[in-house]
Design an enzyme around this catalytic site. Structure first.
Site, PDB file in Angstrom:
ATOM      1  N   ASP A   1       2.259   1.823  13.529  1.00 21.66           N
ATOM      2  CA  ASP A   1       0.836   1.811  13.068  1.00 21.66           C
ATOM      3  C   ASP A   1       0.181   0.366  12.959  1.00 21.66           C
ATOM      4  OD1 ASP A   1       1.430   1.306  10.627  1.00 21.66           O
ATOM      5  OD2 ASP A   1       1.529   3.422  10.327  1.00 21.66           O
TER       6      ASP A   1
ATOM      7  N   THR B   1       6.532  -0.960  -1.277  1.00 26.86           N
ATOM      8  CA  THR B   1       5.355  -0.456  -1.043  1.00 26.86           C
ATOM      9  C   THR B   1       4.418  -1.347  -1.559  1.00 26.86           C
ATOM     10  OG1 THR B   1       3.796   1.546  -1.688  1.00 26.86           O
ATOM     11  CG2 THR B   1       5.456   0.719  -3.477  1.00 26.86           C
TER      12      THR B   1
ATOM     13  N   LYS C   1      -4.179   3.672  13.212  1.00 26.83           N
ATOM     14  CA  LYS C   1      -5.710   3.764  13.026  1.00 26.83           C
ATOM     15  C   LYS C   1      -6.182   2.750  12.094  1.00 26.83           C
ATOM     16  CE  LYS C   1      -6.240   7.048   9.411  1.00 26.83           C
ATOM     17  NZ  LYS C   1      -7.182   8.313   9.154  1.00 26.83           N
TER      18      LYS C   1
ATOM     19  N   PRO D   1       5.078  -4.706   2.658  1.00 28.50           N
ATOM     20  CA  PRO D   1       3.842  -4.893   2.732  1.00 28.50           C
ATOM     21  C   PRO D   1       3.030  -5.694   3.682  1.00 28.50           C
ATOM     22  CG  PRO D   1       4.787  -6.197   1.125  1.00 28.50           C
ATOM     23  CD  PRO D   1       5.980  -5.486   1.614  1.00 28.50           C
TER      24      PRO D   1
ATOM     25  N   MET E   1      -5.944   2.717  -0.830  1.00 25.36           N
ATOM     26  CA  MET E   1      -7.166   3.231  -0.146  1.00 25.36           C
ATOM     27  C   MET E   1      -8.743   3.194  -0.750  1.00 25.36           C
ATOM     28  SD  MET E   1      -5.067   5.611   2.425  1.00 25.36           S
ATOM     29  CE  MET E   1      -3.859   6.339   1.081  1.00 25.36           C
TER      30      MET E   1
ATOM     31  N   GLY F   1       4.030   0.904   7.603  1.00 24.79           N
ATOM     32  CA  GLY F   1       3.524  -0.248   6.451  1.00 24.79           C
ATOM     33  C   GLY F   1       4.125   0.304   4.980  1.00 24.79           C
ATOM     34  N   GLY F   2       4.675  -0.608   4.072  1.00 30.56           N
ATOM     35  CA  GLY F   2       4.982  -0.185   2.842  1.00 30.56           C
ATOM     36  C   GLY F   2       6.198   0.602   2.932  1.00 30.56           C
ATOM     37  N   ASP F   3       6.119   1.822   1.985  1.00 30.21           N
ATOM     38  CA  ASP F   3       7.133   2.641   2.017  1.00 30.21           C
ATOM     39  C   ASP F   3       6.733   3.962   2.663  1.00 30.21           C
ATOM     40  OD1 ASP F   3       9.767   3.788   0.636  1.00 30.21           O
ATOM     41  OD2 ASP F   3       8.350   5.177   0.457  1.00 30.21           O
TER      42      ASP F   3
ATOM     43  N   ILE G   1       5.345   6.547   0.500  1.00 26.35           N
ATOM     44  CA  ILE G   1       4.089   6.713  -0.351  1.00 26.35           C
ATOM     45  C   ILE G   1       2.891   6.537   0.272  1.00 26.35           C
ATOM     46  CG2 ILE G   1       2.928   5.003  -2.087  1.00 26.35           C
ATOM     47  CD1 ILE G   1       5.372   6.208  -3.212  1.00 26.35           C
TER      48      ILE G   1
HETATM   49  N1  SAH Z   1       2.765   3.443   2.849  1.00 30.71           N
HETATM   50  C1  SAH Z   1       1.929   2.374   2.662  1.00 30.71           C
HETATM   51  C2  SAH Z   1       0.687   2.831   2.249  1.00 30.71           C
HETATM   52  C3  SAH Z   1      -0.350   3.231   3.216  1.00 30.71           C
HETATM   53  S1  SAH Z   1      -1.988   3.811   2.989  1.00 30.71           S
HETATM   54  C4  SAH Z   1       2.618   1.617   1.366  1.00 30.71           C
HETATM   55  O1  SAH Z   1       3.659   1.921   0.774  1.00 30.71           O
HETATM   56  O2  SAH Z   1       1.983   0.457   1.050  1.00 30.71           O
HETATM   57  C5  SAH Z   1      -2.669   2.254   3.477  1.00 30.71           C
HETATM   58  C6  SAH Z   1      -3.224   1.431   2.217  1.00 30.71           C
HETATM   59  O3  SAH Z   1      -2.119   0.731   1.414  1.00 30.71           O
HETATM   60  C7  SAH Z   1      -4.198   0.202   2.267  1.00 30.71           C
HETATM   61  O4  SAH Z   1      -5.619   1.199   2.429  1.00 30.71           O
HETATM   62  C8  SAH Z   1      -4.100  -0.392   1.031  1.00 30.71           C
HETATM   63  O5  SAH Z   1      -4.501   0.307  -0.132  1.00 30.71           O
HETATM   64  C9  SAH Z   1      -2.672  -0.380   1.016  1.00 30.71           C
HETATM   65  N2  SAH Z   1      -2.056  -1.670   1.396  1.00 30.71           N
HETATM   66  C10 SAH Z   1      -1.197  -1.544   2.550  1.00 30.71           C
HETATM   67  N3  SAH Z   1      -0.840  -2.935   2.849  1.00 30.71           N
HETATM   68  C11 SAH Z   1      -1.254  -3.610   2.018  1.00 30.71           C
HETATM   69  C12 SAH Z   1      -1.537  -5.013   1.573  1.00 30.71           C
HETATM   70  N4  SAH Z   1      -0.469  -5.980   2.511  1.00 30.71           N
HETATM   71  N5  SAH Z   1      -2.056  -5.642   0.635  1.00 30.71           N
HETATM   72  C13 SAH Z   1      -2.857  -4.698  -0.278  1.00 30.71           C
HETATM   73  N6  SAH Z   1      -2.830  -3.525  -0.027  1.00 30.71           N
HETATM   74  C14 SAH Z   1      -2.219  -2.866   1.178  1.00 30.71           C
END
Ligand code: SAH
Length: 262
Positions: free
Chosen positions: A36, A119, A58, A13, A173, A89-91, A94
Site C-alpha cells: 500500500d 510500528t 489508498k 515507518p 490517524m 507500513g509499520g507493523d 497494529i
Molecule cells: N500499521 C501501521 C499503521 C497504519 S495506519 C503501523 O504500525 O505504523 C496509518 C497511520 O499510521 C497514519 O495515519 C499515521 O497515523 C501512522 N503512520 C504511518 N507511518 C507514519 C510515519 N512515518 N510517521 C507518522 N505516522 C505514521
C-alpha cells in the site's frame, strides 16, 4: 503445483534502515509484492527486478481496493504457487488489518507467516525524542485510532476515560479529528496544559514535529499545516522532545543523512 506462502510483513515507518533483516530477506526472495501507499519506494526497490508488484493502497480516503479483494488476491497468488510478500507500513497487526488478512488465509488453508515491523508510534516517539514510558512520568502506553468519527454514537472509544488514565496516548490517524479528540480528553479531566507532540512522516526526509499542548494542538497543528501520516503523542513525556529531539535537529543542521540504504 504446490501452494505458495503469504508473508504479512511489517515494512516499518518509512526509513529503509528500520526494516528488519527478515523483512529485507523475504522482500528480496518474493515472486510478488503486494503493498500500500505507506511503504517507501526504496523498500519496494529491494524486490527482485522480475518480481510482480501489486498496489492495493489508498491515501486519506481516496481509491482503495476493498479489503475482500485484497484477501482474494493474496489467496489466488498463493494458489498459483507464488511466494507472496504482503508489505504493510509499520507493523501488520497494529491498525494494519493484518488480522483480517491472516484470518482469510487461515480459512483458505494457505500457509502464512507474520513478520513484525517497527510500528510508527514507536518510531515517531524515538525520532522525536519522546520516551513513551519514563520512571517519573508514565508507566503505561495506549495505542488508539483517531480515525473513527469521535461523535458517532456507537464509537468504541470513550475518549473522556482516556483523558483520566494518566498513560501516554499514541494516536494513529488522528489529524482530521484532533479538535474533537483533544476536547473530549479535556472533558474527561485531562489538563489543557498536558504536553503533546505531533510527528509527521517520522523517520523520513519529510519528518516534521511540533510540540504543543492538549488545549492548543488542534489549532497549532492546523496553522503549521500538519497532516497525515502523523502520530500524536499525548502525555507528560511529550515535553521531553524539547531537549531530546535529536533527529529534527540533526536533519535541519544538515549533519546527518536521514536514511541509509542497506
Ligand atoms: N500499521 C501501521 C499503521 C497504519 S495506519 C503501523 O504500525 O505504523 C496509518 C497511520 O499510521 C497514519 O495515519 C499515521 O497515523 C501512522 N503512520 C504511518 N507511518 C507514519 C510515519 N512515518 N510517521 C507518522 N505516522 C505514521
Amino acid at each position: 503445483m504446490t501452494t505458495g506462502t503469504v508473508y504479512l510483513v511489517g515494512a516499518g515507518p518509512g526509513s529503509v534502515d528500520l526494516l528488519t533483516l527478515k523483512a529485507c530477506r523475504l522482500i528480496g526472495e518474493a515472486d510478488v509484492i503486494v503493498h500500500d501507499y505507506l511503504v517507501a519506494p526504496e523498500i519496494i526497490a529491494l524486490a527482485r527486478p522480475d518480481a510482480e508488484r501489486v498496489f492495493v493502497g489508498k491515501k486519506g480516503g481516496g481509491f482503495c481496493c476493498p479489503q475482500r479483494d485484497i484477501e482474494g488476491t493474496l489467496i489466488r497468488l498463493a494458489q498459483e504457487g507464488k511466494r507472496v510478500v504482503r508489505l504493510k507500513g509499520g507493523d501488520p497487526f497494529i491498525f494494519g488489518r493484518g488480522g483480517e488478512e491472516a484470518e482469510a488465509l487461515a480459512e483458505a488453508s494457505i500457509a502464512f507467516e507474520i513478520v513484525p515491523g517497527v510500528t510508527s508510534a514507536l518510531a515517531a516517539a524515538a525520532y522525536a525524542g519522546v520516551p513513551l514510558t519514563h520512571r517519573t512520568h508514565a508507566s503505561a502506553v495506549v495505542f488508539l485510532t483517531g480515525h473513527e468519527d469521535p461523535l458517532k454514537p456507537d464509537s468504541t472509544l470513550h475518549w473522556e476515560s482516556y483523558g483520566r488514565l494518566g498513560a501516554t496516548l499514541c494516536i494513529y490517524m488522528g489529524m482530521k479529528n484532533l479538535g474533537t479528540i483533544s476536547q473530549r480528553l479535556q472533558d474527561g479531566g485531562m489538563s489543557a496544559e498536558t504536553p503533546v507532540a505531533v510527528v509527521q512522516s517520522a523517520t523520513t526526509g519529510d519528518h516534521r514535529q511540533l510540540l504543543s499542548t492538549v488545549g492548543r494542538v488542534a489549532l497549532e497543528s492546523e496553522h503549521a499545516g500538519f497532516g497525515a501520516p502523523a502520530i500524536v503523542v499525548i502525555g507528560e513525556v511529550a515535553s521531553l522532545a524539547g531537549k531530546l529531539s535529536w533527529f529534527e535537529t540533526a536533519v535541519s543542521a544538515g549533519v546527518r543523512e536521514w536514511s541509509v540504504a542497506p
